[in-house]
Design an enzyme around this catalytic site. Structure first.
Site, PDB file in Angstrom:
ATOM      1  N   HIS A  22      36.601  14.453 -31.974  1.00  0.00           N
ATOM      2  CA  HIS A  22      37.414  15.993 -31.478  1.00  0.00           C
ATOM      3  C   HIS A  22      38.580  15.245 -30.761  1.00  0.00           C
ATOM      4  O   HIS A  22      38.215  14.343 -29.832  1.00  0.00           O
ATOM      5  CB  HIS A  22      36.804  16.539 -31.331  1.00  0.00           C
TER       6      HIS A  22
ATOM      7  N   ASP B  28      33.050  21.670 -37.921  1.00  0.00           N
ATOM      8  CA  ASP B  28      33.464  21.609 -39.754  1.00  0.00           C
ATOM      9  C   ASP B  28      32.074  20.472 -40.207  1.00  0.00           C
ATOM     10  O   ASP B  28      32.062  19.943 -41.351  1.00  0.00           O
ATOM     11  CB  ASP B  28      34.293  21.139 -39.388  1.00  0.00           C
TER      12      ASP B  28
HETATM   13  N1  ACO Z   1      35.654   8.604 -37.588  1.00  0.00           N
HETATM   14  C1  ACO Z   1      35.960   6.740 -36.934  1.00  0.00           C
HETATM   15  N2  ACO Z   1      36.725   7.011 -36.623  1.00  0.00           N
HETATM   16  C2  ACO Z   1      36.670   7.967 -35.482  1.00  0.00           C
HETATM   17  C3  ACO Z   1      36.710   9.022 -36.103  1.00  0.00           C
HETATM   18  C4  ACO Z   1      35.740   9.384 -36.935  1.00  0.00           C
HETATM   19  N3  ACO Z   1      35.771  10.671 -37.603  1.00  0.00           N
HETATM   20  N4  ACO Z   1      37.429  10.056 -35.189  1.00  0.00           N
HETATM   21  C5  ACO Z   1      37.602   9.094 -34.138  1.00  0.00           C
HETATM   22  N5  ACO Z   1      37.476   7.595 -34.308  1.00  0.00           N
HETATM   23  C6  ACO Z   1      38.363   6.537 -33.901  1.00  0.00           C
HETATM   24  C7  ACO Z   1      39.504   5.821 -33.530  1.00  0.00           C
HETATM   25  O1  ACO Z   1      39.605   4.750 -35.111  1.00  0.00           O
HETATM   26  C8  ACO Z   1      39.908   5.433 -32.902  1.00  0.00           C
HETATM   27  O2  ACO Z   1      39.351   4.217 -32.675  1.00  0.00           O
HETATM   28  P1  ACO Z   1      39.882   2.890 -31.882  1.00  0.00           P
HETATM   29  O3  ACO Z   1      39.314   3.060 -30.812  1.00  0.00           O
HETATM   30  O4  ACO Z   1      38.489   1.989 -31.733  1.00  0.00           O
HETATM   31  O5  ACO Z   1      41.330   2.695 -32.803  1.00  0.00           O
HETATM   32  C9  ACO Z   1      39.091   6.501 -31.564  1.00  0.00           C
HETATM   33  O6  ACO Z   1      37.903   6.937 -32.230  1.00  0.00           O
HETATM   34  C10 ACO Z   1      39.474   7.382 -30.637  1.00  0.00           C
HETATM   35  O7  ACO Z   1      40.249   8.204 -32.063  1.00  0.00           O
HETATM   36  P2  ACO Z   1      41.910   9.388 -31.932  1.00  0.00           P
HETATM   37  O8  ACO Z   1      42.247   9.250 -33.337  1.00  0.00           O
HETATM   38  O9  ACO Z   1      42.937   8.153 -31.193  1.00  0.00           O
HETATM   39  O10 ACO Z   1      41.305  10.285 -31.550  1.00  0.00           O
HETATM   40  P3  ACO Z   1      42.192  11.938 -31.489  1.00  0.00           P
HETATM   41  O11 ACO Z   1      42.074  12.712 -30.663  1.00  0.00           O
HETATM   42  O12 ACO Z   1      43.757  11.150 -32.179  1.00  0.00           O
HETATM   43  O13 ACO Z   1      41.644  12.695 -33.406  1.00  0.00           O
HETATM   44  C11 ACO Z   1      40.279  13.485 -34.470  1.00  0.00           C
HETATM   45  C12 ACO Z   1      40.578  13.282 -32.814  1.00  0.00           C
HETATM   46  C13 ACO Z   1      41.205  13.637 -35.724  1.00  0.00           C
HETATM   47  C14 ACO Z   1      39.708  14.629 -34.805  1.00  0.00           C
HETATM   48  C15 ACO Z   1      39.978  12.498 -34.588  1.00  0.00           C
HETATM   49  O14 ACO Z   1      38.355  12.418 -34.689  1.00  0.00           O
HETATM   50  C16 ACO Z   1      39.563  12.838 -36.577  1.00  0.00           C
HETATM   51  O15 ACO Z   1      39.951  12.114 -38.086  1.00  0.00           O
HETATM   52  N6  ACO Z   1      38.216  12.867 -37.105  1.00  0.00           N
HETATM   53  C17 ACO Z   1      37.974  13.221 -38.655  1.00  0.00           C
HETATM   54  C18 ACO Z   1      38.792  14.562 -38.848  1.00  0.00           C
HETATM   55  C19 ACO Z   1      38.435  15.536 -37.890  1.00  0.00           C
HETATM   56  O16 ACO Z   1      36.395  16.155 -38.275  1.00  0.00           O
HETATM   57  N7  ACO Z   1      39.005  16.812 -38.051  1.00  0.00           N
HETATM   58  C20 ACO Z   1      38.175  18.363 -37.100  1.00  0.00           C
HETATM   59  C21 ACO Z   1      38.766  18.556 -35.792  1.00  0.00           C
HETATM   60  S1  ACO Z   1      37.862  20.035 -35.229  1.00  0.00           S
HETATM   61  C22 ACO Z   1      38.973  20.571 -36.153  1.00  0.00           C
HETATM   62  O17 ACO Z   1      40.137  20.839 -36.437  1.00  0.00           O
HETATM   63  C23 ACO Z   1      38.407  22.384 -36.189  1.00  0.00           C
END
Ligand code: ACO
Length: 431
Positions: A308, A366
């Protein structure tokens, strides 16, 4: 907001600026950079708004490190446990918990606006039968501006109020009709002696040929899902609603914009994507393969329902949702539901894995919501419409707060231009 008299010094070459520091009631201080361009001739660069507050708000607060979510100061777990969705709607919109008379009046107001203008039925019929219900939601909610002209003048406080009640009241009817349309069943009209969640379940699952009795435990679980999704401060869809409204667009168009934004798999579409992922994993023995893929930077796969932007700890909504999943599945006699088993094992494996621990990736709301909705009988395509239905009150509260704010300006981010500098047009024969 209070100006705490501290300032941040900004210097660039010979130029020095004192930037005010604003203190919120909770959360980190905020540097007010508004004079940076007019006096310093520079912009800030912050794609994804990771360090930028775009507005002042008194509605919802998240402490991502603690894993805390407050609505008007009240913790979400207390609201999920002791309150119910319409009371939370009142709290979000008006700022305080209602008295019993205020609550009764509010509930009856919402209940008396649940029906749709009959002509809107024709609008539904224009969609293909295999349409995704989110496409119907975007279209039909936007089209409300064509059916309810008397609540589109945003400068009139009464019209804003009427639009708010109409949206909260009609959203379950629209979502249920979107569902019925895609499965080829007749629309079920609202029944106003039922509470909000029961009414929605009945509109989704009743058919004219049979009696339908709403199970109170399922209705409570549905209400809790609505409550847990009601608002979440300046997330992507809420910011979309604020940006759309900042131009003075009508509320139905703005909420339709919020629904469109919510549809994406990184936001509201994640619950659908998460359940599809859990079903694809299928059995606990396949979990290591999927965890390895999630960690592989050359693979675009991410663990859906994990991570998140703001929470760097457990999403407090996920904890309530996990408990609700256990209750609902037990009620339905499917405690050994294989998807729930995979989800629990996947959570355990991921939380023990250094990759997820180092990046502070925890289950979000979720992760378990899809399992409950699936057990209730909803297809995955209905997960995001249900989220949109529940989030409508958050969008509305934020929209109302913004319109009433005298400092409101049209939203207009700046850019770091990396295109061609000025050049002269070349006639086609000379290119
Ligand atoms: N699985 C694997 N790796 C992940 C995940 C994941 N679900 N989420 C983040 N990471 C990793 C990224 O690859 C990144 O790694 P790095 O530093 O080695 O490059 C690090 O964690 C940080 O991730 P970001 O993408 O920079 O985090 P951001 O805050 O931009 O993204 C998000 C947040 C979009 C929710 C992301 O965690 C994601 O895509 N999760 C899966 C989708 C999801 O469940 N969305 C629901 C959000 S809640 C809602 O809307 C109700």
């Amino acid at each position: 907001m209070a100006n705490n008299e501290k300032t941040a010094k900004f210097s660039l070459g010979d130029m020095e600026l004192d930037l005010p520091i604003l203190s919120p009631t909770a959360g980190p201080d905020v540097v007010d950079i508004r004079k940076l361009y007019s006096q310093g001739d520079v912009f800030t660069y912050d794609p994804g708004f990771t360090s930028t507050a775009a507005c002042e708000s008194a509605i919802t607060f998240i402490d991502g490190d603690k894993g805390e979510l407050l609505h008007r100061g009240y913790p979400i777990d207390q609201l999920a446990d002791k309150s119910h969705y319409l009371e939370v709607c009142y709290l979000l919109i008006y700022g305080e918990l209602p008295s019993s008379v205020q609550l009764k009046d509010f509930e009856s107001l919402v209940t008396n606006h649940t029906m749709l203008h009959e002509q809107m039925i024709h609008f539904f019929r224009g969609f293909r039968r295999d349409v995704h219900p989110m496409a119907v939601m975007v279209g039909v909610v936007g089209a409300m501006s064509a059916f309810y002209h008397d609540s589109t003048d945003i400068s009139d406080e009464h019209q804003r109020e009427v639009a708010s009640i109409r949206l909260i009241a009609k959203m379950p009817t629209i979502a249920a009709m979107a569902y019925k349309y895609t499965i080829g069943q007749p629309f079920v009209y609202p029944q106003n002696d039922l509470d909000y969640a029961s009414n929605f379940l009945r509109m989704c699952f009743a058919v004219p040929a049979e009696d339908y009795v709403v199970n109170p435990i399922l209705s409570r679980a549905m209400d809790r899902i609505f409550t847990l999704h009601a608002d979440h401060e300046q997330n992507a869809s809420t910011s979309t609603v604020r940006l759309a409204s900042s131009s003075g667009a009508n509320p139905f168009a703005c909420i339709a914009a919020g629904i469109a934004c919510l549809w994406g798999p990184a936001h509201g579409g994640a619950n659908q994507a998460c359940l599809e992922m859990l079903k694809e994993i299928g059995t606990p023995d396949r979990i290591p393969e999927f965890v390895a893929r999630a960690k592989d930077k050359d693979d675009p796969f991410r663990l859906m329902g994990f991570g998140h932007r703001v929470y760097k700890n457990f999403d407090p909504r996920a904890k309530v949702m996990k408990q609700s999943a256990d209750e609902v599945l037990e009620l339905l006699g499917v405690e050994n539901n294989p998807t729930l088993q995979v989800a629990k094992e996947l959570e355990r494996v991921a939380l023990e894995d250094p990759y997820f621990a180092e990046r502070k990736l925890y289950p979000n709301v979720d992760f378990y919501s899809g399992i409950i909705l699936d057990a209730m009988g909803f297809p995955t395509s209905m997960f995001t419409p249900i989220f949109a239905l529940a989030r409508t009150v958050g969008w509305i509260s934020q929209w109302k707060e913004m319109i009433a704010d005298p400092t409101m300006k049209i939203g207009r981010p700046r850019q770091l231009y990396v295109g061609a500098p000025h050049r002269d047009y070349v006639n086609v024969e000379n290119r």
